[in-house]
Design a protein around this motif. Structure first.
Motif, PDB file in Angstrom:
ATOM      1  N   ALA A   1      -8.337   3.048   5.562  1.00 38.34           N
ATOM      2  CA  ALA A   1      -7.270   2.477   4.721  1.00 38.34           C
ATOM      3  C   ALA A   1      -6.201   3.538   4.469  1.00 38.34           C
ATOM      4  CB  ALA A   1      -7.847   1.997   3.404  1.00 38.34           C
TER       5      ALA A   1
ATOM      6  N   SER B   1      -1.283   0.639  -3.179  1.00 38.44           N
ATOM      7  CA  SER B   1      -2.660   0.114  -3.215  1.00 38.44           C
ATOM      8  C   SER B   1      -3.205   0.000  -4.637  1.00 38.44           C
ATOM      9  CB  SER B   1      -3.618   0.981  -2.375  1.00 38.44           C
ATOM     10  OG  SER B   1      -3.100   1.217  -1.092  1.00 38.44           O
TER      11      SER B   1
ATOM     12  N   SER C   1      -4.583   4.268   1.858  1.00 38.24           N
ATOM     13  CA  SER C   1      -4.728   4.991   0.583  1.00 38.24           C
ATOM     14  C   SER C   1      -5.710   6.162   0.680  1.00 38.24           C
ATOM     15  CB  SER C   1      -5.191   4.029  -0.510  1.00 38.24           C
ATOM     16  OG  SER C   1      -6.390   3.405  -0.101  1.00 38.24           O
ATOM     17  N   GLU C   2      -6.517   6.182   1.738  1.00 44.16           N
ATOM     18  CA  GLU C   2      -7.538   7.232   1.847  1.00 44.16           C
ATOM     19  C   GLU C   2      -7.140   8.366   2.785  1.00 44.16           C
ATOM     20  OE1 GLU C   2     -10.931   4.927   3.017  1.00 44.16           O
ATOM     21  OE2 GLU C   2     -10.904   3.808   1.134  1.00 44.16           O
TER      22      GLU C   2
ATOM     23  N   LYS D   1      -6.442  -2.478  -1.329  1.00 41.45           N
ATOM     24  CA  LYS D   1      -6.237  -1.669  -0.126  1.00 41.45           C
ATOM     25  C   LYS D   1      -5.946  -2.603   1.049  1.00 41.45           C
ATOM     26  CE  LYS D   1     -10.047   1.208  -1.188  1.00 41.45           C
ATOM     27  NZ  LYS D   1     -11.037   2.131  -0.666  1.00 41.45           N
TER      28      LYS D   1
ATOM     29  N   VAL E   1       0.797  -1.237   0.000  1.00 42.72           N
ATOM     30  CA  VAL E   1       0.000   0.000   0.000  1.00 42.72           C
ATOM     31  C   VAL E   1       0.827   1.283   0.000  1.00 42.72           C
ATOM     32  CG1 VAL E   1      -1.964  -1.131   1.129  1.00 42.72           C
ATOM     33  CG2 VAL E   1      -0.257   0.017   2.546  1.00 42.72           C
TER      34      VAL E   1
END
Ligand code: LMR
Length: 333
Positions: A191, A67, A193-194, A71, A33
């Motif tokens: 996550a 990611s 990535s967010e 994720k 990720v």
């Protein structure tokens, strides 16, 4: 004659792909990720290089960073299903699969330095913990470092009172949840990535992460303050799908073991420097103000977080916490 021709053609169709497959390399999809230019990203690339070299092309490693494939939560499910073969999730991400012991590394201030950490991961305790992965269809091959976490927010964070009422993104660990609750903050699992967007739009107020993760995701650009707390550790377990690993030809597995051993040494050698450099880059960017807390401020932070050791004993295992503490204390005294 016609029948014979048809049978021959059918046989050719069946044989042809098999013949091609015999030469086709074994593919290891290694999903993660973080960015390629981080300790884990570089470790994964090193593993690819060495695995392909030592197996003389019998194995091809495809690394999917940032990611791009999965994720956090999905990647572990994908590994169990065999959709990917290798991952390196952080210790904090195994709890939702029912393996809570790795959350011991999330306890604030439990790991004083990397030398003490090695005594845990490279000793019997580290080996026993990897055994816990097998019933979940995974084999733990190695421990890789990232480094120590810093706190960030749009507010200057120095003492526990500063955290009150703020919402912090956390990894999926109950220990991290308890850590932020002990400061009067609201933890929110999200996550990796967010995180950038959540910080940018104000879905959360702050986060904790290593300098390399912050810099490569540009989190420092959307956080006015970063406090150098080094309060916790982020490290990884490199895991493979157990069936995939067990089914490998023995010579291939031996060579992959060698590649993993060497890429682990490499990843763990560069991790501290990668984080030091990222912190320098964050500083140079001028986008976030770095705060170095005083000894008294850090003492207040430790004091506020201390009760979670007792509470989390029920989750992580009191004996395990004690054993880790004993081992790191012996390494530091
Ligand atoms: C995070 O989710 O903050 C980190 O664990 C990401 C990583 O893999 O370093």
């Amino acid at each position: 004659m016609r029948n014979w021709l048809l049978a021959a053609a059918a046989a050719a169709i069946i044989v042809a792909p098999t013949a091609t497959m015999a030469q086709a390399p074994i593919v290891i999809k290694f999903s993660h990720v973080v960015a390629p230019n981080t300790p884990k990203g570089k470790g994964a690339e090193k593993f690819k290089e060495l695995a392909e070299k030592y197996t003389a092309g019998k194995v091809k490693v495809e690394v999917y960073p940032n990611s791009t494939l999965y994720k956090d939560k999905e990647e572990l499910e994908a590994l169990q299903l065999g959709a990917v073969q290798m991952l390196a999730p952080s210790n904090s991400k195994f709890g939702p699969m029912g393996i809570k012991e790795f959350e011991v590394f999330d306890l604030p201030f439990i790991i004083p330095n990397l030398a003490a950490l090695r005594k845990v991961t490279e000793g019997p305790m580290g080996t026993n913990m990897l055994e816990l992965l097998k019933p979940k269809g995974m084999i733990g091959l190695a421990y890789w470092d990232n480094g120590f976490k810093q706190m960030s927010a749009n507010k200057a964070l120095r003492v526990p009172e500063d955290y009150k009422g703020l919402k912090f993104r956390i990894q999926s660990s109950k220990v991290l949840e308890a850590q932020f609750r002990s400061l009067g903050a609201t933890p929110q699992v999200m996550a990796f990535s967010e995180v950038y967007q959540a910080l940018q739009t104000g879905v959360v107020d702050g986060q904790e992460n290593t300098a390399s993760n912050m810099y490569t995701q540009k989190m420092h650009e959307v956080q006015k303050y970063t406090t150098l707390t080094n309060h916790g550790y982020i490290g990884y377990v490199v895991v493979v799908n157990k069936k995939f690993w067990d089914d490998l030809p023995a010579d291939v597995r031996t060579n992959l073991d060698k590649a993993m051993k060497e890429s682990t040494a490499y990843a763990n050698k560069i991790s501290a420097q990668e984080n030091d450099e990222a912190l320098e880059d964050i500083k140079k960017s001028g986008k976030t103000q770095l705060i170095t807390p005083t000894a008294a401020e850090m003492a207040a932070m430790r004091k506020a977080m201390e009760p979670i050791y007792e509470d989390m004993g029920k989750r992580v295992g009191k004996q395990l916490i004690d054993d880790v503490m004993k081992t790191v204390n012996a390494a530091t005294n």
